[in-house]
Design a protein around this motif. Structure first.
Motif, PDB file in Angstrom:
ATOM      1  N   TYR A 139      -5.612  -2.174  13.247  1.00  0.00           N
ATOM      2  CA  TYR A 139      -5.937  -2.329  11.823  1.00  0.00           C
ATOM      3  C   TYR A 139      -7.339  -1.799  11.535  1.00  0.00           C
ATOM      4  CZ  TYR A 139      -6.473  -4.562   7.254  1.00  0.00           C
ATOM      5  OH  TYR A 139      -6.685  -4.807   5.916  1.00  0.00           O
ATOM      6  N   GLU A 140      -8.281  -2.148  12.382  1.00  0.00           N
ATOM      7  CA  GLU A 140      -9.656  -1.684  12.182  1.00  0.00           C
ATOM      8  C   GLU A 140      -9.746  -0.167  12.303  1.00  0.00           C
ATOM      9  OE1 GLU A 140     -11.906  -4.131  14.887  1.00  0.00           O
ATOM     10  OE2 GLU A 140     -11.704  -5.880  13.569  1.00  0.00           O
ATOM     11  N   GLU A 141      -8.995   0.422  13.228  1.00  0.00           N
ATOM     12  CA  GLU A 141      -8.962   1.882  13.363  1.00  0.00           C
ATOM     13  C   GLU A 141      -8.365   2.523  12.112  1.00  0.00           C
ATOM     14  OE1 GLU A 141      -6.928   3.019  16.961  1.00  0.00           O
ATOM     15  OE2 GLU A 141      -8.273   1.795  18.191  1.00  0.00           O
ATOM     16  N   THR A 142      -7.323   1.904  11.564  1.00  0.00           N
ATOM     17  CA  THR A 142      -6.701   2.418  10.347  1.00  0.00           C
ATOM     18  C   THR A 142      -7.692   2.399   9.193  1.00  0.00           C
ATOM     19  OG1 THR A 142      -4.512   1.713  11.066  1.00  0.00           O
ATOM     20  CG2 THR A 142      -4.802   2.079   8.714  1.00  0.00           C
ATOM     21  N   LEU A 143      -8.427   1.314   9.057  1.00  0.00           N
ATOM     22  CA  LEU A 143      -9.416   1.232   7.977  1.00  0.00           C
ATOM     23  C   LEU A 143     -10.562   2.203   8.196  1.00  0.00           C
ATOM     24  CD1 LEU A 143      -9.607  -2.575   7.171  1.00  0.00           C
ATOM     25  CD2 LEU A 143      -8.350  -0.783   5.994  1.00  0.00           C
ATOM     26  N   ASP A 144     -10.920   2.448   9.457  1.00  0.00           N
ATOM     27  CA  ASP A 144     -11.984   3.404   9.752  1.00  0.00           C
ATOM     28  C   ASP A 144     -11.589   4.821   9.354  1.00  0.00           C
ATOM     29  OD1 ASP A 144     -13.625   1.417  10.692  1.00  0.00           O
ATOM     30  OD2 ASP A 144     -13.228   1.822  12.815  1.00  0.00           O
ATOM     31  N   SER A 145     -10.288   5.080   9.268  1.00  0.00           N
ATOM     32  CA  SER A 145      -9.831   6.422   8.899  1.00  0.00           C
ATOM     33  C   SER A 145      -9.544   6.540   7.403  1.00  0.00           C
ATOM     34  CB  SER A 145      -8.590   6.796   9.711  1.00  0.00           C
ATOM     35  OG  SER A 145      -7.491   5.989   9.337  1.00  0.00           O
ATOM     36  N   PRO A 162      -9.868   7.691   3.782  1.00  0.00           N
ATOM     37  CA  PRO A 162     -10.363   9.004   3.347  1.00  0.00           C
ATOM     38  C   PRO A 162     -11.829   8.961   2.933  1.00  0.00           C
ATOM     39  CG  PRO A 162      -8.267   8.484   2.307  1.00  0.00           C
ATOM     40  CD  PRO A 162      -8.710   7.261   3.044  1.00  0.00           C
ATOM     41  N   ALA A 163     -12.549  10.017   3.330  1.00  0.00           N
ATOM     42  CA  ALA A 163     -13.966  10.109   2.996  1.00  0.00           C
ATOM     43  C   ALA A 163     -14.168  10.105   1.487  1.00  0.00           C
ATOM     44  CB  ALA A 163     -14.567  11.366   3.616  1.00  0.00           C
ATOM     45  N   ASN A 164     -13.260  10.737   0.778  1.00  0.00           N
ATOM     46  CA  ASN A 164     -13.383  10.787  -0.670  1.00  0.00           C
ATOM     47  C   ASN A 164     -12.306   9.901  -1.289  1.00  0.00           C
ATOM     48  OD1 ASN A 164     -13.764  11.330  -3.351  1.00  0.00           O
ATOM     49  ND2 ASN A 164     -14.027  13.539  -3.046  1.00  0.00           N
ATOM     50  N   PHE A 165     -12.564   8.608  -1.248  1.00  0.00           N
ATOM     51  CA  PHE A 165     -11.606   7.635  -1.773  1.00  0.00           C
ATOM     52  C   PHE A 165     -11.355   7.849  -3.262  1.00  0.00           C
ATOM     53  CE2 PHE A 165     -10.561   3.221  -3.198  1.00  0.00           C
ATOM     54  CZ  PHE A 165      -9.341   3.135  -2.546  1.00  0.00           C
ATOM     55  N   ALA A 166     -12.374   8.259  -3.999  1.00  0.00           N
ATOM     56  CA  ALA A 166     -12.219   8.503  -5.441  1.00  0.00           C
ATOM     57  C   ALA A 166     -11.210   9.626  -5.698  1.00  0.00           C
ATOM     58  CB  ALA A 166     -13.560   8.841  -6.072  1.00  0.00           C
ATOM     59  N   ALA A 167     -11.246  10.675  -4.875  1.00  0.00           N
ATOM     60  CA  ALA A 167     -10.290  11.772  -5.038  1.00  0.00           C
ATOM     61  C   ALA A 167      -8.868  11.298  -4.742  1.00  0.00           C
ATOM     62  CB  ALA A 167     -10.667  12.945  -4.143  1.00  0.00           C
ATOM     63  N   LEU A 168      -8.712  10.471  -3.720  1.00  0.00           N
ATOM     64  CA  LEU A 168      -7.398   9.920  -3.407  1.00  0.00           C
ATOM     65  C   LEU A 168      -6.898   9.050  -4.556  1.00  0.00           C
ATOM     66  CD1 LEU A 168      -5.021   9.448  -1.468  1.00  0.00           C
ATOM     67  CD2 LEU A 168      -6.348   7.562  -0.482  1.00  0.00           C
ATOM     68  N   ALA A 169      -7.779   8.211  -5.090  1.00  0.00           N
ATOM     69  CA  ALA A 169      -7.396   7.356  -6.222  1.00  0.00           C
ATOM     70  C   ALA A 169      -6.943   8.202  -7.400  1.00  0.00           C
ATOM     71  CB  ALA A 169      -8.571   6.463  -6.625  1.00  0.00           C
ATOM     72  N   GLN A 170      -7.650   9.268  -7.677  1.00  0.00           N
ATOM     73  CA  GLN A 170      -7.272  10.132  -8.791  1.00  0.00           C
ATOM     74  C   GLN A 170      -5.901  10.755  -8.535  1.00  0.00           C
ATOM     75  OE1 GLN A 170      -9.983  13.319  -9.655  1.00  0.00           O
ATOM     76  NE2 GLN A 170      -8.869  13.937 -11.485  1.00  0.00           N
ATOM     77  N   LYS A 171      -5.685  11.230  -7.332  1.00  0.00           N
ATOM     78  CA  LYS A 171      -4.407  11.870  -6.987  1.00  0.00           C
ATOM     79  C   LYS A 171      -3.239  10.887  -7.113  1.00  0.00           C
ATOM     80  CE  LYS A 171      -2.090  14.341  -3.274  1.00  0.00           C
ATOM     81  NZ  LYS A 171      -2.180  14.848  -1.914  1.00  0.00           N
TER      82      LYS A 171
END
Length: 155
Positions: A126-132, A134-143
């Motif tokens: 779980y911690e590894e998943t959260l560490d990955s 996306p660097a640009n969470f805002a771009a993912l949210a927009q998409k």
């Protein structure tokens, strides 16, 4: 509709039982009467559904044309290992060994509420998943969240 919240750091006992955290149990008032269903997640995790949510998913699956090979494969893969869970008198559920082995779940686990279901992860995975994330969470949210007209629905 059920909207579950929270992350819970838990441990499995020697018999593979999970003590359902009281804060989570409060969010599932009918769990002792209704029960839960656990199965494989889309990643190497497990997913616990309140029985009513699982029943709604199964109703959706039952509308698929089983004469179509892709539908059969999806139904088979999605329901593989699905098991009903019930709380014992101490508020524990026994996680099936075959499912915990599939997900690589050890003693330390994380429960992560995701809308109407609960993901069950090995704590390290779980911690590894959260560490990955996306660097640009805002771009993912927009998409993901913005409709074709450029406005986010319901936000």
């Amino acid at each position: 509709m059920t909207h579950l919240l929270g992350e819970f750091d838990c441990k499995l006992d020697a018999k593979g039982r999970l003590m359902v955290p009281s804060a989570l149990k409060k969010q599932l008032p009918d769990v002792e009467r209704e029960g839960l269903v656990i199965n494989r997640g889309f990643e190497k995790n497990l997913v616990i559904y309140p029985k009513s949510i699982w029943d709604a998913i199964v109703a959706q699956l039952s509308t698929l044309n089983v004469y179509d090979e892709e539908n059969r494969k999806f139904i088979r893969a999605f329901t593989r290992g699905a098991t009903e869970l019930s709380l014992d008198a101490a508020g524990r559920v026994l996680l099936p060994k075959s499912l915990t082995e599939y997900a690589g779940i050890g003693t330390d686990i994380m429960l992560s509420c995701q809308l109407d279901r609960i993901e069950v992860w090995d704590k390290n995975a779980y911690e590894e998943t959260l560490d990955s994330t996306p660097a640009n969470f805002a771009a993912l949210a927009q998409k993901v969240m913005v409709d074709k007209k450029g406005a986010a629905d319901g936000i």
